[in-house]
Design an enzyme around this catalytic site. Structure first.
Site, PDB file in Angstrom:
ATOM      1  N   LYS A 212       0.865  -1.194   0.000  1.00 28.56           N
ATOM      2  CA  LYS A 212       0.000   0.000   0.000  1.00 28.56           C
ATOM      3  C   LYS A 212       0.890   1.229   0.000  1.00 28.56           C
ATOM      4  O   LYS A 212       1.904   1.257   0.705  1.00 28.56           O
ATOM      5  CB  LYS A 212      -0.878   0.006   1.266  1.00 28.56           C
ATOM      6  CG  LYS A 212      -1.572   1.325   1.532  1.00 28.56           C
ATOM      7  CD  LYS A 212      -2.406   1.299   2.810  1.00 28.56           C
ATOM      8  CE  LYS A 212      -2.967   2.709   3.070  1.00 28.56           C
ATOM      9  NZ  LYS A 212      -3.843   2.766   4.250  1.00 28.56           N
ATOM     10  N   GLU A 257      -8.649  12.474  12.297  1.00 33.29           N
ATOM     11  CA  GLU A 257      -7.794  11.349  12.709  1.00 33.29           C
ATOM     12  C   GLU A 257      -6.882  11.709  13.878  1.00 33.29           C
ATOM     13  O   GLU A 257      -6.035  12.602  13.785  1.00 33.29           O
ATOM     14  CB  GLU A 257      -6.941  10.878  11.514  1.00 33.29           C
ATOM     15  CG  GLU A 257      -6.186   9.603  11.803  1.00 33.29           C
ATOM     16  CD  GLU A 257      -5.912   8.746  10.569  1.00 33.29           C
ATOM     17  OE1 GLU A 257      -6.269   9.159   9.446  1.00 33.29           O
ATOM     18  OE2 GLU A 257      -5.344   7.659  10.747  1.00 33.29           O
TER      19      GLU A 257
HETATM   20  C1  LIG Z   1      -4.263  10.977   3.291  1.00 37.79           C
HETATM   21  C2  LIG Z   1      -5.430  11.432   3.734  1.00 37.79           C
HETATM   22  O1  LIG Z   1      -6.252  10.707   4.529  1.00 37.79           O
HETATM   23  C3  LIG Z   1      -5.883   9.437   5.013  1.00 37.79           C
HETATM   24  C4  LIG Z   1      -6.156   8.403   4.019  1.00 37.79           C
HETATM   25  C5  LIG Z   1      -7.364   7.733   4.017  1.00 37.79           C
HETATM   26  C6  LIG Z   1      -7.692   6.762   2.903  1.00 37.79           C
HETATM   27  O2  LIG Z   1      -6.845   6.554   2.042  1.00 37.79           O
HETATM   28  O3  LIG Z   1      -8.794   6.210   2.882  1.00 37.79           O
HETATM   29  C7  LIG Z   1      -8.294   7.955   5.024  1.00 37.79           C
HETATM   30  C8  LIG Z   1      -8.001   8.745   6.090  1.00 37.79           C
HETATM   31  C9  LIG Z   1      -6.651   9.244   6.302  1.00 37.79           C
HETATM   32  O4  LIG Z   1      -5.931   8.356   7.083  1.00 37.79           O
HETATM   33  C10 LIG Z   1      -5.881  12.814   3.458  1.00 37.79           C
HETATM   34  O5  LIG Z   1      -6.938  13.215   3.952  1.00 37.79           O
HETATM   35  O6  LIG Z   1      -5.173  13.552   2.754  1.00 37.79           O
END
Ligand SMILES: C=C(O[C@@H]1C=C(C(=O)O)C=C[C@H]1O)C(=O)O
Length: 454
Positions: A212, A257
């Site tokens: 990932k 988060e």
């Molecule tokens: C990277 C981001 O968010 C992150 C990535 C996420 C995802 O890929 O689903 C979800 C929440 C965050 O941990 C962002 O908001 O820029």
């Protein structure tokens, strides 16, 4: 002509004050009833870098002015900030905060660079004035340096309610100024090139370089005049009350988060990964949320993020517990898969060390960590600055909240009328570039909305 001979030993010089150690601070806290205090409205008008905030659902803290600023760079930035903050707090006095809510008393805001080799640097800022609210109690903490050092001018006081003197609650500031004449421009990655970046990420994952990788894009938003951060903070607090509205060192946003909270030995982390834009019309919500809960791609992406947090917390904790399956966190713009991780920390560990150990979790980096970071450097091809790094506060005991700097932007140092906004998403073997574009658009929505006037 003869010259006098130089003495073989230099003349004795007066003793210098000890140079070791950080400046000592004095924090004085007073408690007040919290009736009808709207924290973000207390902030005075001032430069973006002078305002700090950490507010959720009307509770939290705001601050202004600067009693102390520490900076650090490189892979050792967390350890350096943690050690220096410990030195500061050991040398400082904290009056009136005993028995007061969490966060009252001597406190610092922290914002770190995402990468070890970032030129952006990491900063720890102690404001001159902090106002907080928690469960019906409000407090004001005034902080000053006791020993010589550089102290910038305080932002002009907004006045006081009834009572006078240092311990009075500040009155509401002047109304914030709405940004005018806003325009957007592509950031460091041209918009039309970003789907190719994602496609290269998908290829790299399919080719086995990582499982990932989180890839991000940026956008520039420019107003006619320097931005009044209080406008954004008030919009976030009103429109995104379930997120942590933050500001520090010109970085402003509303993050859902919580990378790590430390509260009297208890550790908490809210891990988010796996996202779907929330479609207009509440009638669709259940279907969309169910789809996310059953998406194998999103569940796998989420599992990587939880694993990365549990793995990194384990050596620093006596217990760590994560739920077996995630739940859905609804936000106005998106649904996220969400897991709340709980633990007990080993004595002597501060929230700064916990954040340093956890960062970058697989929610913002990828899996395996090093391979994902290499891909981010290679594919994004530019520095993330403070985006996706820990941001939050730490108190004198080392407790505090460190969120992830998401759904945010940072005022450009060279142009206070421009914000660089960021958004990214986790790329897996079965990701689709177009879907990621839409998802990152949904993640930019809070900032774009906060900048607006509708
Ligand atoms: C990277 C981001 O968010 C992150 C990535 C996420 C995802 O890929 O689903 C979800 C929440 C965050 O941990 C962002 O908001 O820029």
């Amino acid at each position: 002509m003869s010259h006098p001979t130089q003495p073989s030993t230099p003349p004795s010089t007066p003793a210098l004050p000890p140079t070791s150690g950080e400046p000592a601070l004095r924090a004085v806290t007073s408690l007040h009833p919290a009736d009808e205090i709207d924290l973000v409205r207390l902030l005075p008008h001032g430069p973006a870098t002078e305002l700090v905030a950490w507010v959720r659902g009307g509770e939290g803290m705001v601050g202004w002015g600067r009693a102390l600023e520490l900076s650090a760079t490189g892979p050792g930035r967390w350890a350096e900030l943690a050690d220096r903050w410990r030195e500061v707090t050991d040398a400082s006095t904290d009056e009136g905060s005993a028995g007061a809510p969490r966060g009252a008393g001597l406190v610092a805001w922290v914002s770190a660079a995402f990468s070890d080799d970032s030129p952006a640097g990491s900063t720890l800022v102690v404001p001159r004035t902090v106002v907080g609210v928690h469960e019906g109690v409000a407090w004001v903490t005034r902080i000053e340096q006791l020993s010589p050092g550089v102290v910038s001018e305080d932002v002009p006081s907004t006045g006081t309610t009834g009572a006078t003197g240092a311990d009075a609650l500040p009155r509401e500031g002047t109304p914030p100024v709405a940004p005018r004449g806003l325009r957007e421009a592509p950031g460091l990655t041209p918009d039309e090139g970003w789907e190719e970046v994602v496609a290269a990420g998908i290829d790299a994952v399919r080719g086995g370089r990582a499982e990932k990788v989180v890839l991000a894009r940026d956008v520039l938003a420019t107003a006619a005049e320097p931005l009044d951060l209080r406008w954004l903070l008030q919009r976030f607090a009103a429109g995104y009350p379930d997120t942590w509205t933050f500001a520090v060192d010109g970085l402003v946003g509303a993050t859902p988060e919580m990378l790590v909270r430390l509260d009297g030995g208890r550790v908490f982390s809210r891990v988010l990964a796996g996202t779907i834009p929330r479609e207009a019309g509440a009638g669709q919500d259940q279907r969309v949320a169910d789809g996310l809960l059953h998406s194998t791609k999103d569940l796998a992406e989420h599992a990587f993020a939880v694993e990365s947090v549990v793995e990194r917390l384990a050596p620093l904790c006596t217990t760590v517990e994560a739920p077996g399956t995630p739940s859905v966190l609804p936000l106005p713009n998106v649904f996220h898969l969400s897991s709340d991780v709980d633990g007990r920390v080993r004595p002597g560990t501060t929230v700064l060390e916990l954040a340093g150990a956890l960062h970058p979790s697989a929610a913002v980096g990828g899996t395996p960590r090093e391979a994902a970071l290499e891909l981010i450097t290679e594919l994004e091809g530019r520095d993330r600055d403070r985006y996706a790094a820990p941001v939050g506060w730490v108190d004198a005991a080392g407790d505090g909240d460190m969120g992830l700097a998401l759904r945010c932007g940072r005022v450009l140092e060279e142009d206070p009328a421009t914000l660089r906004l960021w958004a990214g998403g986790g790329i897996m073997a079965d990701s689709d570039p177009r879907t990621e574009w839409v998802e990152t658009g949904a993640k930019l929505a809070p900032m774009r909305w906060a900048l607006g006037t509708d």
